[in-house]
Write a protein that holds these residues in place. Structure first.
Motif, PDB file in Angstrom:
ATOM      1  N   PHE A   1       0.843  -1.194   0.000  1.00 19.01           N
ATOM      2  CA  PHE A   1       0.000   0.000   0.000  1.00 19.01           C
ATOM      3  C   PHE A   1       0.870   1.232   0.000  1.00 19.01           C
ATOM      4  CE2 PHE A   1      -2.409  -3.362   1.913  1.00 19.01           C
ATOM      5  CZ  PHE A   1      -3.667  -3.229   1.345  1.00 19.01           C
ATOM      6  N   SER A   2       0.432   2.211  -0.770  1.00 22.76           N
ATOM      7  CA  SER A   2       1.062   3.524  -0.700  1.00 22.76           C
ATOM      8  C   SER A   2       0.286   4.332   0.328  1.00 22.76           C
ATOM      9  CB  SER A   2       0.996   4.195  -2.069  1.00 22.76           C
ATOM     10  OG  SER A   2       1.388   5.537  -1.942  1.00 22.76           O
ATOM     11  N   ILE A   3       1.010   4.902   1.287  1.00 29.05           N
ATOM     12  CA  ILE A   3       0.367   5.780   2.272  1.00 29.05           C
ATOM     13  C   ILE A   3       0.977   7.159   2.063  1.00 29.05           C
ATOM     14  CG2 ILE A   3      -0.081   6.209   4.718  1.00 29.05           C
ATOM     15  CD1 ILE A   3       0.483   3.201   5.139  1.00 29.05           C
ATOM     16  N   ALA A   4       0.152   8.158   1.754  1.00 28.90           N
ATOM     17  CA  ALA A   4       0.687   9.442   1.304  1.00 28.90           C
ATOM     18  C   ALA A   4      -0.064  10.599   1.947  1.00 28.90           C
ATOM     19  CB  ALA A   4       0.589   9.535  -0.219  1.00 28.90           C
ATOM     20  N   GLY A   5       0.665  11.708   2.091  1.00 32.44           N
ATOM     21  CA  GLY A   5       0.078  12.923   2.644  1.00 32.44           C
ATOM     22  C   GLY A   5       0.879  13.395   3.849  1.00 32.44           C
ATOM     23  N   PRO A   6       0.695  14.651   4.192  1.00 33.13           N
ATOM     24  CA  PRO A   6       1.499  15.205   5.310  1.00 33.13           C
ATOM     25  C   PRO A   6       1.298  14.474   6.633  1.00 33.13           C
ATOM     26  CG  PRO A   6      -0.171  16.785   4.507  1.00 33.13           C
ATOM     27  CD  PRO A   6      -0.113  15.676   3.525  1.00 33.13           C
ATOM     28  N   LYS A   7       0.171  13.782   6.830  1.00 30.31           N
ATOM     29  CA  LYS A   7      -0.058  13.079   8.106  1.00 30.31           C
ATOM     30  C   LYS A   7       0.312  11.592   8.041  1.00 30.31           C
ATOM     31  CE  LYS A   7      -3.718  16.218   9.548  1.00 30.31           C
ATOM     32  NZ  LYS A   7      -5.183  16.385   9.620  1.00 30.31           N
ATOM     33  N   THR A   8       1.097  11.228   7.024  1.00 26.01           N
ATOM     34  CA  THR A   8       1.465   9.821   6.843  1.00 26.01           C
ATOM     35  C   THR A   8       2.158   9.255   8.075  1.00 26.01           C
ATOM     36  OG1 THR A   8       1.629   9.997   4.467  1.00 26.01           O
ATOM     37  CG2 THR A   8       2.926   8.263   5.478  1.00 26.01           C
TER      38      THR A   8
ATOM     39  N   PHE B   1      -7.159  10.996  11.847  1.00 21.89           N
ATOM     40  CA  PHE B   1      -6.472  11.869  10.871  1.00 21.89           C
ATOM     41  C   PHE B   1      -7.284  12.025   9.592  1.00 21.89           C
ATOM     42  CE2 PHE B   1      -3.474   8.983  13.058  1.00 21.89           C
ATOM     43  CZ  PHE B   1      -2.999   9.874  14.015  1.00 21.89           C
ATOM     44  N   GLY B   2      -8.492  11.503   9.581  1.00 16.75           N
ATOM     45  CA  GLY B   2      -9.324  11.601   8.371  1.00 16.75           C
ATOM     46  C   GLY B   2      -8.769  10.814   7.211  1.00 16.75           C
ATOM     47  N   VAL B   3      -8.220   9.664   7.489  1.00 15.57           N
ATOM     48  CA  VAL B   3      -7.585   8.866   6.424  1.00 15.57           C
ATOM     49  C   VAL B   3      -8.591   8.563   5.304  1.00 15.57           C
ATOM     50  CG1 VAL B   3      -8.054   6.597   7.445  1.00 15.57           C
ATOM     51  CG2 VAL B   3      -6.081   6.902   5.941  1.00 15.57           C
ATOM     52  N   THR B   4      -8.128   8.658   4.077  1.00 17.40           N
ATOM     53  CA  THR B   4      -9.004   8.524   2.903  1.00 17.40           C
ATOM     54  C   THR B   4      -8.430   7.508   1.922  1.00 17.40           C
ATOM     55  OG1 THR B   4      -9.650  10.840   3.096  1.00 17.40           O
ATOM     56  CG2 THR B   4     -10.021   9.782   0.960  1.00 17.40           C
ATOM     57  N   PRO B   5      -9.135   6.416   1.656  1.00 14.54           N
ATOM     58  CA  PRO B   5      -8.665   5.510   0.603  1.00 14.54           C
ATOM     59  C   PRO B   5      -8.811   6.187  -0.758  1.00 14.54           C
ATOM     60  CG  PRO B   5     -10.822   4.818   1.408  1.00 14.54           C
ATOM     61  CD  PRO B   5     -10.416   5.982   2.246  1.00 14.54           C
ATOM     62  N   TYR B   6      -7.803   5.994  -1.595  1.00 14.72           N
ATOM     63  CA  TYR B   6      -7.938   6.560  -2.940  1.00 14.72           C
ATOM     64  C   TYR B   6      -7.662   5.492  -3.994  1.00 14.72           C
ATOM     65  CZ  TYR B   6      -2.790   7.388  -2.895  1.00 14.72           C
ATOM     66  OH  TYR B   6      -1.431   7.267  -2.818  1.00 14.72           O
ATOM     67  N   GLY B   7      -8.224   5.715  -5.161  1.00 16.45           N
ATOM     68  CA  GLY B   7      -8.146   4.720  -6.229  1.00 16.45           C
ATOM     69  C   GLY B   7      -7.146   5.105  -7.301  1.00 16.45           C
ATOM     70  N   THR B   8      -7.189   4.362  -8.389  1.00 20.81           N
ATOM     71  CA  THR B   8      -6.204   4.572  -9.459  1.00 20.81           C
ATOM     72  C   THR B   8      -6.387   5.913 -10.159  1.00 20.81           C
ATOM     73  OG1 THR B   8      -7.659   3.387 -10.985  1.00 20.81           O
ATOM     74  CG2 THR B   8      -5.931   2.111  -9.926  1.00 20.81           C
ATOM     75  N   GLU B   9      -7.618   6.475 -10.128  1.00 22.86           N
ATOM     76  CA  GLU B   9      -7.823   7.783 -10.758  1.00 22.86           C
ATOM     77  C   GLU B   9      -7.054   8.866 -10.016  1.00 22.86           C
ATOM     78  OE1 GLU B   9      -9.214   8.984 -13.568  1.00 22.86           O
ATOM     79  OE2 GLU B   9      -9.440   6.888 -14.117  1.00 22.86           O
ATOM     80  N   ALA B  10      -7.221   8.892  -8.673  1.00 23.38           N
ATOM     81  CA  ALA B  10      -6.513   9.903  -7.880  1.00 23.38           C
ATOM     82  C   ALA B  10      -5.000   9.691  -7.983  1.00 23.38           C
ATOM     83  CB  ALA B  10      -6.968   9.839  -6.418  1.00 23.38           C
ATOM     84  N   LEU B  11      -4.597   8.426  -8.026  1.00 18.01           N
ATOM     85  CA  LEU B  11      -3.173   8.102  -8.216  1.00 18.01           C
ATOM     86  C   LEU B  11      -2.673   8.745  -9.506  1.00 18.01           C
ATOM     87  CD1 LEU B  11      -1.076   5.884  -6.935  1.00 18.01           C
ATOM     88  CD2 LEU B  11      -1.721   4.542  -8.913  1.00 18.01           C
ATOM     89  N   GLY B  12      -3.481   8.602 -10.570  1.00 23.55           N
ATOM     90  CA  GLY B  12      -3.101   9.159 -11.864  1.00 23.55           C
ATOM     91  C   GLY B  12      -3.084  10.673 -11.849  1.00 23.55           C
TER      92      GLY B  12
END
Ligand SMILES: [Zn+2]
Lengths: 994, 91
Positions: free
Chosen positions: A758-765, A836-847
């Motif tokens: 899993f990629s975990i990304a963002g300032p609160k990672t 932290f309001g963690v949000t799953p994201y899909g391949t669109e947001a990745l792109g």
């Protein structure tokens, strides 16, 4: 259901079960037959002669044969989703409730308005497709094709999905036998007794081949008794498998054969959990082809009148099915075998009108038979038939010497001799050879391991069929290493066979060569006059032999007529190439279970079930199903969801399943040296605990794949590939390791499926990770710097691999756990990330995030770009050899005017950018001459609040700031765009390092 | 078609992937552009016996060197391809 009385059924005899009456319908009419009937024999028993209309001229047609060579009697079998067009009535087994309909007629079989096509016959001559409809081109689609399709054709497909299942299976044996006639059964006995593993395939539902109709005496007993005995003995042999309703249709390399088993075609629908048909691939050391021979017609005017039938078919219907195609039969023959029909008919109490024999000498025995039966034997040939859709009425005979005669009959049996079934032996481009004594082609050679015997080899006598079959079966077993005692061969007498070749009788009216495609003798003469003399040209120009029957009854007569008109011999004229399948095979059988959701394997990510619970929208990427985005209640479209996901990551923390990336463990003392040779950059100097982005070229210098590779230990690297190239890269690396650089001590292991990543990304990672990872692990910027990679312990003790790499441009980690923990990890991430309001994201947001960061992906790594085109030219080491190094330096691959990756944004910020739009200089006319590249990737950037994109543009990097024109003829759009840096967001990369 | 993998035994064609001519050997480091060009692009159009690379991806993942007659598909030998594709070890 049981219909009315069967008017054309004999009182006794036949291999039908009179205790098992069956009802069926033909064109809506209720009829009756018996178990053991085919649809054709049941139609005959009900006095039905007209069964179809011909392809071009809509001429009334009847049943010509009693086997799979049938060109005329094609019907639509069954109804609804199971409706099967072009089914041969001669091989369709009768079952109770069978529904069949005639084809290619309107409004009805008896009153077919399209029969006016006969009046236009001159336009339907050979080559009519090429001549009449050549010009203008647009007329073809609009006018000609629909008109032809209405007027000429075969049955209708069901038009809906086939509800039945089809199976595919493998089988292996020593000796494979095609056909269960005398030769096939003798071969099976010899091979089976020798201890061989035997598979015998019989197309029919009953075993015995021609013995079923013709009988005879074998080993002193009637043929039927001998068949029962042989089958009984074969059943006791441990490794002999006898399959009925199964036909070999193809021969492939290395002793592989294709067969189709019609498992449940003889029932209205397959029983529950059973398949309709099964496609067999049979691997056999030896193959004995005992597929018999096909009786051939003689071409004369009116030879397609219903009631004109092959002589062997006529006696098959009488003897095997106790059904009488005619009451007063004339025979037209040029050979001895045709006379069997006379004997059979007389024995059944039918009348013989006359025998027209093309041979001058008829034996005394036959003359005695004629005297006893009270019919004339005429030396000559049939020159015309009077009759129509109700059958034959009168037959015109041209007597040798010039006189004419007429014969009144309601059926005409025709025998022009026999053609051995040379299909299977010729599928490896074998050319059969001509034999003058039987005036037929016989196999000259066969694919390795195959031999033809009996009638398939031109041996028509019962005794020689048995001898050849038995000898071949014993030899095949020996070749396969089986040395048991084959015992004594079955014995029978050989009948006389004499034949005077006769192909075509001149006369008035259409004389058909290919019944199914309505090719006449004059079409062949026309083709010759127009120069289409070669058999391959003849075939395509006239469509001779190109129908669903593949010319089984017509090809030899066609080329014999061509030989006559072109003044060559038949062997000089030659045959066309033989190609499988021998009989039509349903596409469904080739597909087997690989249809619908099982068309290909589906790979699910470790978080798939969790994502499905969240209502994720999935996208197919290769075999994988990946979460594309996670819609939330109230969001009106995908763009709103994706924009939220991107903002949540860039403003807080999110995670994405990236397990689909290819993962390869590289072990060994030379692992670093190996990677140096396959990547353009250096990995041997990568410190343990560090990751590095790598780029691979093909040997021709074009970019192949990219990904990060980490050094987990001195001799252990962990390499990742793109999702699409995971398989190909593994194969390529194995080639490098085994073939090119075999001296290196290195091992590769594919571990794609072993790790959930899993990629975990963002300032609160880090905040989120600290909830997951053992508190003893140092995740600080110093303790785990950008591009760090190492194993860590998670809370609870599970070992994970952690990589500080970023595709999104945010502060990010990728975390790997053994795949079986993937589901648990994703659920824990959601739980621990809640504050932290963690949000799953899909391949669109990745792109979206990769485009905002100017990272190249599939659309840019498109098989035409170099490392420099992608802006990665500086990665290319000059200090070492690597795959693609020399070719990458070629002149055109380093030319300054190449199309290179650049950022693109519309001048009008409210405008949507589309990938595929072409880039044209501002002052130039759109067109190929002024084309400077195109837009490769686009997205709506939530951070820039406008559409942005990447493109490949000529000298793009030197033209930052230039306004150019985007030309999109596909969508009819033209607009101005600005060329810009491909890094739209956080250009100095501070966020990912923080 | 059937191929007898030296590691797995006789298997059917579907388990294998074809690469191509096994004759050209990869030039060692320092080769000229022309030499590498020939290696990458120049191939004989063989009608008859040919030496080829095949990959047993559906089995042991071995690269194999197979002698096959392109006219008949007859396979006369199958051996591991280890090292045969390099002219000499690169520096
Ligand atoms: Zn193998």
């Amino acid at each position: 259901m049981v219909g009315p009385a069967q008017t054309h059924r004999l009182e006794s005899g036949g291999l039908i079960d009179r205790a098992a009456p069956l009802g069926f319908r033909f064109d809506g009419k209720s009829l009756a037959g018996f178990q053991g009937d085919t649809l054709a024999s049941a139609l005959i028993a009900n006095g039905i002669k007209l069964v179809g209309r011909s392809f071009k001229y809509h001429r009334p047609r009847g049943i010509l044969t009693a086997g799979s060579e049938e060109p005329n009697a094609l019907v639509e079998l069954r109804t609804g989703a199971r409706r099967e067009p072009n089914t041969k009535a001669t091989t369709a087994e009768l079952y109770d409730g069978l529904e069949a309909a005639s084809q290619n007629r309107w409004p009805s079989l008896r009153h077919d308005l399209m029969a006016v096509n006969q009046l236009f016959a001159p336009i339907f001559v050979a080559g009519f497709y090429y001549k009449t409809f050549m010009w203008p081109a647009k007329f073809w689609e609009a006018v000609y094709e629909p008109a032809i399709r209405r007027a000429a054709g075969l049955g209708r497909a069901a038009g809906v999905a086939d509800p039945d299942h089809y199976d595919k299976a493998w089988a292996h044996c020593d000796v494979l036998i095609a056909g269960s006639g005398p030769a096939g059964l003798a071969a099976a006995l010899a091979a089976g007794r020798s201890g061989a593993r035997v598979i015998l395939c019989e197309e029919d539902f009953a075993f015995g081949g021609r013995l079923l109709a013709d009988g005879g005496t074998i080993d002193g007993v009637p043929a039927a008794e001998w068949i029962t005995r042989a089958l009984g003995e074969l059943a006791t042999l441990p490794d002999v498998r006898i399959m009925n309703r199964t036909i070999l249709f193809g021969v492939y390399d290395g002793g592989t054969y294709g067969a189709i088993e019609r498992v449940n075609d003889h029932l209205p629908s397959p029983p529950e959990h059973q398949v309709r048909q099964r496609l067999w691939r049979i691997v056999a050391r030896r193959c004995v082809v005992a597929a018999g021979a096909i009786e051939r017609p003689i071409v004369f005017a009116g030879n397609d009148t219903p009631g004109v039938m092959m002589a062997s078919a006529m006696r098959t219907y009488v003897a095997r099915y106790a059904a009488t195609p005619a009451k007063r039969i004339a025979l037209f023959t040029n050979n001895e075998d045709g006379w069997r029909t006379v004997e059979t008919a007389l024995a059944a109490g039918l009348q013989i009108a006359a025998v027209i024999d093309a041979r001058p000498d008829v034996s005394a025995a036959h003359r005695a038979l004629a005297a006893k039966g009270g019919f004339a034997v005429l030396n000559g040939s049939v020159s015309g038939v009077e009759g129509g859709k109700d059958g034959v009425r009168k037959i015109a005979v041209a007597l040798t010497g010039g006189a004419r005669a007429e014969v009144e009959a309601d059926g005409l049996a025709v025998s022009g001799g026999w053609n051995p079934a040379v299909g299977l032996t010729s599928y490896h481009r074998g050319r059969p050879k001509w034999r003058d004594d039987i005036a037929a082609f016989v196999p000259d050679s066969a694919p390795p391991g195959m031999v033809a015997v009996g009638a398939a080899n031109g041996a028509f006598g019962l005794g020689s069929c048995l001898r050849q079959g038995f000898a071949a079966g014993a030899a095949a077993a020996r070749d396969a290493g089986r040395s048991g005692n084959a015992g004594a061969p079955p014995v029978a007498d050989d009948e006389d066979f004499s034949l005077t070749p006769l192909w075509h009788v001149a006369g008035k009216g259409k004389a058909f060569v290919d019944y199914q495609h309505d090719v006449t003798a004059s079409d062949i003469e026309l083709a010759q006059r127009e120069g289409f003399e070669s058999v391959e040209h003849l075939k395509r120009y006239t469509t001779l032999g190109m129908a669903t029957d593949q010319g089984k009854t017509s090809n030899v007569a066609g080329l014999a007529i061509m030989a006559v008109v072109s003044g060559k011999s038949i062997p000089e004229t030659g045959t066309t190439i033989y190609r499988p399948p021998y009989v039509p095979v349903a596409i469904g059988a080739f597909a087997g279970h690989h249809r619908d959701e099982n068309f290909h394997a589906t790979r699910l990510t470790p978080s798939h079930h969790w994502a499905a619970e969240q209502g994720a929208i999935f996208v197919d990427t290769g075999l994988w199903r990946r979460a594309q985005w996670y819609p939330r209640a109230g969001e009106k479209d995908w763009l709103e969801s994706v924009t939220r996901e991107v903002k949540a990551v860039r403003g807080g923390v999110g995670f994405c399943d990236v397990s689909t990336l290819g993962k390869i463990d590289v072990h060994g003392p030379d692992a670093g040296a190996f990677l140096d040779r396959v990547y353009i950059n250096t990995f041997s100097n990568l410190a343990v605990g560090k990751a590095r982005y790598g780029l691979m070229l093909r040997e021709d210098g074009i970019v192949y794949d990219d990904g990060t590779t980490s050094r987990l230990a001195e001799n252990h690297y962990f390499l990742t590939t793109t999702t699409a190239k995971a398989g190909p890269v593994m194969q390529h690396l194995e080639f490098c390791r085994q073939v090119l650089f075999a001296e290196l001590d290195v091992q590769l292991t594919s571990v794609t499926d072993q790790w959930a990543q899993f990629s975990i990304a963002g300032p609160k990672t880090r905040d989120l990770l600290r909830e997951i990872v053992d508190p003893a692990e140092d995740l600080s910027n110093e303790g785990f710097p950008f591009m760090g990679a190492r194993e860590v312990a998670l809370r609870g003790g599970i070992k994970a691999r952690l990589f500080r790499i970023s595709f999104s441009g945010e502060m990010a980690f990728e975390i790997s756990v053994p795949a079986r923990y993937g589901d648990a990890l994703v659920r824990n991430l959601m739980l621990a990330g809640k504050p932290f309001g963690v949000t799953p994201y899909g391949t669109e947001a990745l792109g979206v995030m990769r485009i905002e960061k100017g990272h190249v992906a599939g659309p840019e790594l498109n098989g035409t770009t170099t490392a420099a085109d992608l802006g990665l030219g500086k990665m290319m080491s000059t200090k070492k050899d690597f795959i693609g190094r020399v070719m990458a330096r070629r002149e055109m691959l380093v030319a300054p005017d190449r199309q290179v990756v650049v950022g693109i944004k519309p001048v009008d910020k409210t405008r949507r950018l589309r990938s595929g739009a072409h880039i044209i200089p501002k002052d130039k006319t759109p067109g190929p001459d002024n084309d400077q590249g195109y837009v490769t990737s686009v997205c709506f950037s939530p951070m820039l609040d406008q559409w942005i994109g990447l493109g490949l543009v000529e000298r793009g990097r030197e033209r930052i700031g230039e306004i150019v024109h985007a030309h999109d003829p596909l969508r009819g759009e033209d607009y101005d765009v600005e060329l810009c840096s491909p890094v739209f967001y956080d250009p100095d990369g501070g966020r990912q390092r923080g | 078609m059937r191929i007898v993998c030296p590691f797995c035994g006789e298997r059917e064609l579907g388990e294998f992937t074809y690469l191509g001519d096994a004759k050209p050997a990869r030039p060692a480091a320092g080769a000229t552009e022309n030499e590498v060009f020939d290696y990458v692009y120049l191939r004989d159009n063989v009608a008859g016996p040919m030496s080829e690379f095949w990959y047993h991806g559906g089995g042991c993942r071995a690269w194999l060197k197979i002698a096959r007659n392109t006219l008949t598909h007859e396979i006369s030998s199958v051996e591991p391809a280890a090292g045969v594709g390099a002219r000499q070890v690169g520096a």
